[in-house]
Motif scaffolding. Structure first.
Motif, short mmCIF file in Angstrom:
data_model
loop_
_atom_site.label_atom_id
_atom_site.label_comp_id
_atom_site.label_asym_id
_atom_site.label_seq_id
_atom_site.Cartn_x
_atom_site.Cartn_y
_atom_site.Cartn_z
N SER A 228 0.84 -1.19 0.00
CA SER A 228 0.00 0.00 0.00
C SER A 228 0.88 1.24 0.00
CB SER A 228 -0.90 0.00 1.24
OG SER A 228 -1.58 1.23 1.38
N PRO A 229 0.48 2.30 -0.72
CA PRO A 229 1.30 3.54 -0.71
C PRO A 229 1.42 4.19 0.66
CG PRO A 229 -0.23 3.52 -2.58
CD PRO A 229 -0.62 2.36 -1.70
N SER A 230 0.55 3.84 1.61
CA SER A 230 0.54 4.51 2.91
C SER A 230 1.28 3.75 4.00
CB SER A 230 -0.90 4.74 3.36
OG SER A 230 -1.58 3.50 3.51
N CYS A 231 1.99 2.67 3.67
CA CYS A 231 2.63 1.88 4.73
C CYS A 231 4.13 2.13 4.80
CB CYS A 231 2.36 0.39 4.51
SG CYS A 231 3.22 -0.32 3.08
N TYR A 232 4.59 3.27 4.36
CA TYR A 232 6.01 3.57 4.37
C TYR A 232 6.47 4.01 5.75
CZ TYR A 232 4.35 8.38 4.04
OH TYR A 232 3.71 9.56 4.27
N MET A 233 7.80 4.07 5.93
CA MET A 233 8.41 4.56 7.16
C MET A 233 9.29 5.76 6.84
SD MET A 233 9.58 1.28 9.44
CE MET A 233 10.24 2.41 10.68
N ARG A 234 9.26 6.75 7.71
CA ARG A 234 10.12 7.92 7.54
C ARG A 234 11.43 7.72 8.30
NH1 ARG A 234 5.08 10.55 8.58
NH2 ARG A 234 4.25 11.51 6.70
N TYR A 235 12.51 8.14 7.67
CA TYR A 235 13.81 8.03 8.33
C TYR A 235 13.95 9.14 9.36
CZ TYR A 235 18.84 8.27 9.04
OH TYR A 235 20.08 8.31 9.61
N PRO A 236 14.23 8.82 10.65
CA PRO A 236 14.26 9.85 11.68
C PRO A 236 15.64 10.35 12.08
CG PRO A 236 14.06 7.70 12.71
CD PRO A 236 14.21 7.46 11.22
N GLY A 237 16.71 9.75 11.55
CA GLY A 237 18.05 10.03 12.05
C GLY A 237 18.80 11.06 11.25
N GLU A 238 20.11 11.10 11.49
CA GLU A 238 20.97 12.04 10.80
C GLU A 238 21.28 11.53 9.39
OE1 GLU A 238 24.85 12.36 12.41
OE2 GLU A 238 25.00 10.24 12.94
N LEU A 239 21.57 12.47 8.50
CA LEU A 239 21.78 12.12 7.09
C LEU A 239 23.24 11.78 6.84
CD1 LEU A 239 19.52 14.84 5.42
CD2 LEU A 239 19.03 12.41 5.70
N SER A 240 23.67 10.66 7.40
CA SER A 240 25.01 10.14 7.13
C SER A 240 24.88 8.78 6.46
CB SER A 240 25.82 10.02 8.41
OG SER A 240 25.24 9.08 9.29
N VAL A 241 25.89 8.41 5.72
CA VAL A 241 25.84 7.15 4.97
C VAL A 241 25.70 5.97 5.92
CG1 VAL A 241 27.10 5.66 3.38
CG2 VAL A 241 27.19 8.13 3.09
N ASP A 242 26.49 5.95 6.96
CA ASP A 242 26.48 4.83 7.90
C ASP A 242 25.14 4.70 8.59
OD1 ASP A 242 27.87 2.67 9.16
OD2 ASP A 242 28.06 3.89 10.96
N SER A 243 24.54 5.82 9.01
CA SER A 243 23.27 5.78 9.74
C SER A 243 22.13 5.35 8.83
CB SER A 243 22.97 7.14 10.35
OG SER A 243 23.97 7.51 11.29
N VAL A 244 22.09 5.87 7.61
CA VAL A 244 21.00 5.53 6.70
C VAL A 244 21.06 4.05 6.32
CG1 VAL A 244 20.04 5.95 4.41
CG2 VAL A 244 20.80 7.87 5.81
N VAL A 245 22.25 3.56 5.99
CA VAL A 245 22.39 2.16 5.60
C VAL A 245 22.04 1.24 6.77
CG1 VAL A 245 24.05 0.41 4.88
CG2 VAL A 245 24.08 2.65 3.81
N ASP A 246 22.46 1.60 7.98
CA ASP A 246 22.14 0.79 9.15
C ASP A 246 20.63 0.77 9.40
OD1 ASP A 246 22.93 -0.61 11.74
OD2 ASP A 246 21.86 1.13 12.51
N TRP A 247 19.95 1.91 9.20
CA TRP A 247 18.50 1.97 9.40
C TRP A 247 17.77 1.07 8.41
CZ3 TRP A 247 14.72 4.47 6.14
CH2 TRP A 247 13.45 4.53 6.70
N VAL A 248 18.18 1.11 7.15
CA VAL A 248 17.55 0.25 6.15
C VAL A 248 17.79 -1.22 6.46
CG1 VAL A 248 17.52 -0.37 3.70
CG2 VAL A 248 17.67 2.02 4.36
N ALA A 249 19.04 -1.57 6.80
CA ALA A 249 19.37 -2.97 7.06
C ALA A 249 18.66 -3.49 8.30
CB ALA A 249 20.88 -3.13 7.21
N SER A 250 18.52 -2.67 9.34
CA SER A 250 17.94 -3.13 10.60
C SER A 250 16.43 -3.01 10.62
CB SER A 250 18.54 -2.34 11.78
OG SER A 250 19.94 -2.48 11.83
N SER A 251 15.89 -1.82 10.33
CA SER A 251 14.47 -1.56 10.50
C SER A 251 13.63 -1.96 9.29
CB SER A 251 14.24 -0.07 10.81
OG SER A 251 14.92 0.31 11.97
#
Length: 686
Positions: A228-251
């Motif tokens: 569904s188009p409405s079931c997405y998640m917003r990224y809440p952290g800082e815009l760094s490569v390590d943090s974004v990749v870790d968020w995608v891999a974990s959450s």
């Protein structure tokens, strides 16, 4: 000083009224600062032509002798003019309230606040040019967006603006994120010019105006189970490569984390607590970064075979790692493949494909454990094949050392592992040794080379049923739990000969529809077994000769088939801690966790809601009316209750009358003075 009774009674409405007035007079005006349109004196959302006209009119006033505007006010007007005449910046400001050049405005105001306005270096927004995006990126339209989320694959979306300097800086990070997520999640981009899509990912204020809470660039992601188009998640952290990749891999994907250990905790908390059947994979890092996604994928894929850990490399500890594991420098990978086995060390960095090949080679211990999820692969299951996986291999063997986990089982495993290593080396013609020794072990070495022979160990305490079945014993000795005072826990070595029953397979291949035969076939093993126990000394050479003799004899002797049911191996690991809470469908910021995390931001949004002040005043009126009504009712009831009581107290008690018919004395006739009592004739008196 005593507080008046009326104030104590109406403290709640007084509090509501004071809060409402303070909100309307102090808080609300600060929440709505003047817009850039107000600085130019034009209506909101005015077209560019009106902005230019207003700026030209104001700029003429600056040159007049009667000009009294300060330099700061002129800077604000100039900034508003440059922003509102740029089509992209004006679009972002009008639609989403975005103004990402405020740092430029504050810097110029501080720099020129004491200077004449003619000294200002124009234009102010030198970095506001449109930034182009590499065509290699996947920029979504509405149609391609619907097809992208329909795929059974995680999707990470970047919402950006061509006129944003933050987005221009983040593009380089985005390229690294896209590279690291290759094979883990798809990536795509949405430009704010696509109002329908960008507005879908924006949040809504009380006025229904869309906005991005943390500005842009903004990141949202769709898990693999989102349709569904409405079931997405917003990224809440800082815009760094390590943090974004870790968020995608974990959450989003739900991959396990690979933890860091120190030299003090690596042994007791990692090596000592992981399963004895698992290969220990240790990564030495010189940077301390989180594990790359493909390493975490490998940790998930090979979770039944290996455990993974990270160690931060320090030069002062290099001698310790060299002496214990043979690591010279970082980055490096170490494989610990069982007790007594020499560590396997790889130095340098590896790509995903290279690491996958290394893991396939070293996923098993030098002497692997016979387990429910490895028995078929190891060729030690009567329902499968040999390790060669060939249909024409009719006879194969599995050497098993079974026992209760402990020191004696570890020693026995080392002996059997060394016997396996020597048989592998015996295949080479240059192997040292006497001719008689080579002849004695040739059958076993050839079978090992042809993948018809496997060496494994079995946890006799956990897998007590199959252990007791093969050894034809009850639950004692090498099989079953260790009892109180039980000293007979010596591990046992035995070999199982598997022979495929061609007749039974032919019948099974016919796929008969007979229900009775089908049910009978479910209880029968595909291959027959013959078990031989080793009773000799714990010497490697004797064990090799015994194995070779069994294989030589087993390959030529005709043994009657039997189809007794072999007990199933118990699964040893069914729990995956990292999967908890990562596979459920998430809504767009509506989960309880996200609401709690964003509660502080929502409170600030309420400060900009003009309905708060009137609501507080309305609450003051309602509470005042409620308190007044209850107080009036209680006063009235108390007065009515006291009135009858006073009336009864003042009324005199009536005097009892002895007159005839109960008439009062004042009404009865008075008795004459000369009256006498008349005696009756029938009286008893004399």
């Amino acid at each position: 000083m005593a507080i008046p009774e009326e104030v104590r009674r109406y403290w709640l409405p007084i509090l509501f009224a004071a809060a409402g007035f303070l909100f309307q007079l102090l808080v609300l005006p600060k929440s709505f600062p003047p817009s850039h349109y107000d600085a130019l004196g034009v209506e909101r959302y005015a077209p560019v032509e009106r902005v230019v006209e207003a700026y030209e009119r104001l700029s003429k006033e600056w040159l007049a002798e009667t000009n009294h505007q300060s330099t700061v006010d002129i800077i604000k007007i100039r900034y508003a003019y440059e922003l509102l005449t740029n089509p992209i910046l004006k679009r972002d400001y009008d639609l989403f309230g975005l103004d990402q050049h405020m740092d430029v405005l504050e810097r110029v105001k501080e720099q020129y606040q004491k200077e004449h306005f003619l000294k200002i270096d124009l234009p102010l927004l030198k970095d506001s040019s449109v930034h182009s995006v590499d065509h290699a990126f996947n920029v979504l339209t509405y149609e391609s967006f619907l097809s992208a989320i329909a795929e059974n694959y995680p999707l990470l979306i970047l919402v950006y603006s061509k006129g944003s300097p933050r987005c221009a800086q983040f593009i380089e990070y985005w390229k690294q994120i896209d590279t690291r997520l290759d094979g883990l999640a798809n990536t795509a981009m949405i430009e704010l010019g696509d109002v329908q899509l960008a507005g879908h990912f924006a949040e809504k204020r009380f006025s229904k105006q869309p906005f991005f809470r943390n500005g842009i660039p903004a990141l949202v992601a769709y898990p693999a189970n989102c349709r569904s188009p409405s079931c997405y998640m917003r990224y809440p952290g800082e815009l760094s490569v390590d943090s974004v990749v870790d968020w995608v891999a974990s959450s989003i994907v739900g991959l396990p984390r690979i933890l860091y250990y120190s030299k003090e905790t690596l042994g007791p908390q990692f090596i000592g607590k992981t399963g004895p059947h698992k290969v220990k994979v240790i990564f030495f890092s010189s940077t301390g970064e989180r594990a790359l996604p493909f390493l975490r994928q490998a940790a998930q894929e090979y979770s039944s075979y290996a455990s993974f850990a990270f160690v931060l490399w320090r030069e002062e500890e290099s001698q310790i790692w060299w002496n214990s594991l043979g690591v010279e420098s970082a980055p490096a990978i170490v494989f610990l493949k069982g007790p007594g086995a020499k560590p396997v060390v790889y130095h340098g960095t590896f790509s995903k494909s290279e690491f996958t090949e290394i893991m396939k080679e070293h996923k098993h211990q030098e002497l692997p454990q016979l387990r429910s999820d490895t028995s078929l692969e190891l060729g030690c299951d009567a329902r499968g094949h040999s390790r060669a996986r060939k249909e024409d291999t009719m006879i194969w063997y599995c050497v098993i050392v079974a026992g209760r986990p402990g020191v004696e089982l570890s020693n026995k495993r080392q002996i059997l592992r060394k016997a396996q290593d020597q048989l592998i080396s015996s295949v080479d013609a240059s192997t040292t040794g006497s001719a008689n020794d080579l002849v004695d072990v040739s059958s076993a070495a050839t079978a090992l080379k042809d993948d018809r022979l496997t060496f494994v160990w079995l946890d006799g305490e956990l897998q007590k049923k199959i252990c007791a079945f093969y050894l034809a014993t009850d639950f004692n000795g090498a099989c079953g739990p260790r009892g109180f005072g039980d000293d007979n826990d010596k591990p046992e070595v035995f070999i199982v000969r598997f022979q495929r029953n061609a007749t039974y397979e032919a019948l099974k291949a016919e796929k008969k529809n007979n229900l009775i035969e089908t049910l009978q076939g479910q209880d029968a093993a595909d291959a027959s077994q013959l078990v031989a126990r080793y009773n000799g000394p714990d010497e490697i050479q004797e064990i090799k000769r015994w194995i070779s003799k069994i294989i030589t004899d087993g390959d030529i002797r005709e043994i009657p088939y039997f189809t007794s049911k072999v007990p199933d191996l118990l699964p040893e690991e069914t729990r995956k801690e990292w999967l908890s809470g990562t596979k459920s469908i998430r809504s767009a910021g509506k989960s309880l966790k996200e609401r709690v995390q964003n509660s502080g931001f929502n409170f600030r949004e309420y400060l900009t809601d003009p309905r708060v002040g009137p609501t507080l005043l309305l609450c003051a009126c309602i509470s005042w009316g409620t308190i007044w009504f209850k107080h009036s009712q209680s006063t009235k009831n108390s007065s009515q209750a006291e009135a009858p009581k006073d009336k009864a107290a003042k009324r005199r008690r009536p005097k009892l009358s002895t007159s005839l018919f109960g008439q009062p004395e004042s009404v009865a006739d008075p008795e004459p003075k000369d009256a006498r009592q008349w005696e009756m004739e029938d009286s008893d008196s004399d």
